[in-house]
Design an enzyme around this catalytic site. Structure first.
Site, PDB file in Angstrom:
ATOM      1  CE  LYS A 185      -1.657   3.004   2.830  1.00  9.93           C
ATOM      2  NZ  LYS A 185      -1.741   4.207   2.017  1.00  9.93           N
ATOM      3  N   GLY A 238       7.197   5.276   7.442  1.00  8.32           N
ATOM      4  CA  GLY A 238       6.317   6.426   7.661  1.00  8.32           C
ATOM      5  C   GLY A 238       6.580   7.034   9.020  1.00  8.32           C
ATOM      6  CB  SER A 239       4.760   9.566  10.920  1.00  3.72           C
ATOM      7  OG  SER A 239       3.505   8.940  11.056  1.00  3.72           O
ATOM      8  CB  THR A 240       7.342   8.001  15.314  1.00  3.93           C
ATOM      9  OG1 THR A 240       8.669   8.015  14.772  1.00  3.93           O
ATOM     10  CG2 THR A 240       7.356   7.312  16.660  1.00  3.93           C
ATOM     11  CB  THR A 242       1.555   5.932  10.951  1.00  4.63           C
ATOM     12  OG1 THR A 242       1.008   7.216  10.674  1.00  4.63           O
ATOM     13  CG2 THR A 242       0.775   4.882  10.199  1.00  4.63           C
ATOM     14  N   GLY A 243       3.473   4.329  12.928  1.00  6.27           N
ATOM     15  CA  GLY A 243       4.162   3.086  13.290  1.00  6.27           C
ATOM     16  C   GLY A 243       3.604   2.523  14.594  1.00  6.27           C
ATOM     17  CB  CYS A 296      13.490   9.321   7.156  1.00  3.73           C
ATOM     18  SG  CYS A 296      14.521   8.284   6.116  1.00  3.73           S
ATOM     19  CD  GLU A 393      10.284  13.065  10.793  1.00  5.10           C
ATOM     20  OE1 GLU A 393       9.154  12.588  11.021  1.00  5.10           O
ATOM     21  OE2 GLU A 393      11.152  12.490  10.115  1.00  5.10           O
TER      22      GLU A 393
HETATM   23  P1  NAD Z   1       2.467   8.643   7.573  1.00  5.45           P
HETATM   24  O1  NAD Z   1       2.799   7.869   8.779  1.00  5.45           O
HETATM   25  O2  NAD Z   1       1.403   9.659   7.652  1.00  5.45           O
HETATM   26  O3  NAD Z   1       2.006   7.648   6.395  1.00  5.45           O
HETATM   27  C1  NAD Z   1       2.827   6.584   5.966  1.00  5.45           C
HETATM   28  C2  NAD Z   1       1.960   5.499   5.375  1.00  5.45           C
HETATM   29  O4  NAD Z   1       1.129   4.981   6.407  1.00  5.45           O
HETATM   30  C3  NAD Z   1       1.015   5.994   4.269  1.00  5.45           C
HETATM   31  O5  NAD Z   1       0.918   5.013   3.271  1.00  5.45           O
HETATM   32  C4  NAD Z   1      -0.294   6.155   5.010  1.00  5.45           C
HETATM   33  O6  NAD Z   1      -1.426   6.031   4.181  1.00  5.45           O
HETATM   34  C5  NAD Z   1      -0.221   5.002   5.990  1.00  5.45           C
HETATM   35  N1  NAD Z   1      -1.078   5.191   7.170  1.00  5.45           N
HETATM   36  C6  NAD Z   1      -1.417   6.350   7.769  1.00  5.45           C
HETATM   37  N2  NAD Z   1      -2.248   6.105   8.812  1.00  5.45           N
HETATM   38  C7  NAD Z   1      -2.425   4.762   8.867  1.00  5.45           C
HETATM   39  C8  NAD Z   1      -3.163   3.884   9.733  1.00  5.45           C
HETATM   40  N3  NAD Z   1      -3.911   4.344  10.738  1.00  5.45           N
HETATM   41  N4  NAD Z   1      -3.089   2.559   9.508  1.00  5.45           N
HETATM   42  C9  NAD Z   1      -2.334   2.074   8.511  1.00  5.45           C
HETATM   43  N5  NAD Z   1      -1.631   2.851   7.639  1.00  5.45           N
HETATM   44  C10 NAD Z   1      -1.670   4.179   7.835  1.00  5.45           C
HETATM   45  O7  NAD Z   1       3.832   9.264   7.050  1.00  5.45           O
HETATM   46  P2  NAD Z   1       4.056  10.180   5.754  1.00  5.45           P
HETATM   47  O8  NAD Z   1       3.582  11.547   6.053  1.00  5.45           O
HETATM   48  O9  NAD Z   1       3.536   9.457   4.567  1.00  5.45           O
HETATM   49  O10 NAD Z   1       5.642  10.167   5.632  1.00  5.45           O
HETATM   50  C11 NAD Z   1       6.477  10.986   6.380  1.00  5.45           C
HETATM   51  C12 NAD Z   1       7.108  10.193   7.512  1.00  5.45           C
HETATM   52  O11 NAD Z   1       7.770   9.052   6.988  1.00  5.45           O
HETATM   53  C13 NAD Z   1       8.173  10.975   8.244  1.00  5.45           C
HETATM   54  O12 NAD Z   1       8.014  10.769   9.629  1.00  5.45           O
HETATM   55  C14 NAD Z   1       9.466  10.348   7.768  1.00  5.45           C
HETATM   56  O13 NAD Z   1      10.554  10.465   8.659  1.00  5.45           O
HETATM   57  C15 NAD Z   1       9.064   8.928   7.584  1.00  5.45           C
HETATM   58  N6  NAD Z   1       9.987   8.212   6.696  1.00  5.45           N
HETATM   59  C16 NAD Z   1      10.860   7.330   7.264  1.00  5.45           C
HETATM   60  C17 NAD Z   1      11.790   6.674   6.472  1.00  5.45           C
HETATM   61  C18 NAD Z   1      12.782   5.705   7.066  1.00  5.45           C
HETATM   62  O14 NAD Z   1      13.397   4.965   6.310  1.00  5.45           O
HETATM   63  N7  NAD Z   1      12.964   5.700   8.372  1.00  5.45           N
HETATM   64  C19 NAD Z   1      11.796   6.900   5.084  1.00  5.45           C
HETATM   65  C20 NAD Z   1      10.873   7.783   4.543  1.00  5.45           C
HETATM   66  C21 NAD Z   1       9.967   8.443   5.365  1.00  5.45           C
END
Ligand code: NAD
Length: 494
Positions: A185, A238-240, A242-243, A296, A393
């Protein structure tokens, strides 16, 4: 190439790609795909939903059970992944254009991602695909005991928008190399290049249904993937915040293991024995402003020895002022808009907070309010570790400057963050470099480099984020192991 003409000819196709073909979803979720350079609509699409996720997982499971990919000789998987790398290079212009239109990255940067970065990840993972050896244990002449790596099964992958094709490949390449089937996704902002990747995988020889892509919203498609009881491993970028939600969802379903690559707030630490301040200034600005600061591992905190701060800051300011936002479809542009209006609100909010908290904006980027999500570079001096701009961040072109007097103080500042992705240390002292590399709590440490010199070392070496930045190995040989399970087999008898 006339990118403006090419952009007007793009046929948008954002639908679930399951079992080797596009499907019409019954979802009622409509996503408006917006070009952040102009804030005009590229297309309105009905994206996937939980039913599409379920269909994709079922197909991926069926293919896994049939063994059409996981049981191929590993050398054959190597060949196919190398062919996929070639195809990505071949279609680099198309992929780059999709990424630039959807997230505003300058077109030359998108071409770099499609022509160099993503194929390098594919080749690197292909190179490890036939080298995942287990170990055998010397027990007795009647016993044979060994470990064997096996694919996990069905991998769910969820990615962010900042490097669309690269983020997709960083999940797909190791998962496929290790023999898994996948449901990916991509971010709702940037699904198109991931869908193109799935089409190319098919052309390269990955069997139908082994790589499926379900575009959609995080709260529906992402959550359905995290909750699905038949997903064996969930890999997330993605973001912490969401993680952490995904940890909960995984725990509420089948307790699937996670690989989490989350946010960062990485330091650039400069000691007073550096011999080339120009090189440091180049790397500082490049690392903080690259991709409009939406990286990131961006070194967004400049920690500099007090005796050289003035001299370095002057050089940094001169260089940063040269980053003038421009139309990402112009090949001369090196700094584009932010990826979305939401990002603009977020970054503008942090700039406002920095000013309120008392930091000194020695460079303040112009914020365009409409007709393009442009925000110029901002640099804050006199930053305190307690300020939110130092702690959180921002994910935009904002650099925070702090100074130190001793190595111990530099280390304290470096570690005064919840994140632990990366760090750079500038010193000529081997002793200081070794001590800092050991004591900084981050997954990837560069000495006299911000990691932008070449792709080889970061791709060959595995790393693991620390603290709130996540966990699980990425890239290199251990990156493939992360998508595998290790089984112990014992034979007894003559
Ligand atoms: P985000 O967490 O908003 O979204 C990331 C993904 O998660 C998207 O596909 C989104 O649709 C999905 N998502 C959002 N909410 C969800 C939920 N409740 N359940 C399941 N999936 C969900 O992050 P973003 O704004 O897309 O990206 C920016 C973030 O990503 C920053 O914090 C950045 O540091 C991080 N990032 C980390 C790395 C790394 O390798 N550590 C690389 C790139 C980006």
């Amino acid at each position: 190439m006339n990118w403006v003409t090419a952009a007007s000819a793009v046929q948008w196709r954002i639908q679930p790609f399951i079992d080797g073909r596009y499907r019409t979803s019954e979802s009622i979720d409509l996503v408006e795909n917006v070009n952040p350079a102009t804030e005009t609509t590229l297309c309105r699409v009905s994206v996937g939903n939980a039913a599409d996720v379920d269909a994709a997982v079922r197909v991926a499971r069926q293919r896994f059970n049939e063994g059409c990919w996981c049981d191929l000789p590993s050398g054959k998987r190597v060949e196919i992944l190398l062919r996929l790398a070639q195809l990505v290079v071949h279609y680099k212009d198309e992929i780059a254009l999709l990424d630039t239109l959807e997230m505003g990255k300058p077109i030359t940067a998108s071409i770099y991602d499609a022509e160099q970065f993503a194929p390098a990840v594919l080749r690197s993972c292909a190179g490890f695909a036939d080298k995942l050896f287990g170990e055998s244990a010397p027990l007795s002449s009647r016993m044979l005991a060994f470990n064997v790596y096996e694919p996990r099964g069905v991998v769910g992958a969820i990615t962010a928008w900042n490097f669309p094709i690269v983020n997709a490949v960083i999940k797909v390449a190791p998962a496929l190399a290790a023999g898994n089937s996948l449901v990916l996704k991509p971010s709702e902002l940037t699904a198109s290049s991931a869908l193109k990747l799935a089409e190319l995988a098919l052309e390269a020889g990955v069997p139908e249904g082994v790589l499926n892509v379900v575009p959609g919203l995080g709260a529906t498609v992402g959550a359905a993937l995290a909750l699905h009881p038949d997903v064996d491993l969930l890999s997330f970028t993605g973001s912490t915040a969401t993680g952490r939600k995904l940890q909960e969802l995984a725990g509420r379903s089948n307790g699937k293991p996670l690989l989490l690559e989350c946010g960062g707030k990485s330091p650039q630490i400069v000691f007073d024995d550096v011999d080339d301040l120009d090189a440091v200034a180049d790397a500082t600005v490049q690392s903080a402003m690259w991709n409009q600061g939406q990286v990131c591992v961006a070194r967004t905190r400049l920690l500099v020895h007090k005796d050289i701060k003035r001299a370095l800051l002057d050089k940094v300011l001169t260089r940063a002022a040269g980053y003038v936002p421009g139309d990402p479809l112009h090949e001369a542009t090196t700094f584009g808009p932010l990826a979305s209006a939401a990002q603009r609100v977020r970054v503008a909010g942090y700039i406002e907070k920095g000013l309120k908290e008392g930091a000194d904006a020695v460079l303040k980027g112009t914020i365009q309010e409409a007709g393009g999500c442009y925000v110029g570079p901002t640099i804050f001096d006199q930053v305190e570790s307690s300020m939110s701009i130092a702690r959180e961040e921002i994910f935009g072109p904002v650099l925070c400057v702090q100074s130190f007097a001793t190595e111990a103080e530099a280390l304290t500042l470096a570690n005064e963050t919840q994140y632990g992705l990366a760090a750079t240390v500038w010193t000529r002292s081997m002793g200081c470099a070794k001590r800092m590399a050991h004591a900084i709590r981050a997954g990837s440490i560069c000495i006299r480099s911000s990691g932008g010199e070449g792709l080889e070392s970061p791709l060959l070496l595995s790393h693991e984020p620390q603290k709130a930045s996540g966990f699980g190995f990425e890239l290199g040989r251990h990156g493939l192991e992360a998508y595998s399970t290790l089984k112990a087999v014992t034979f007894v008898g003559n």
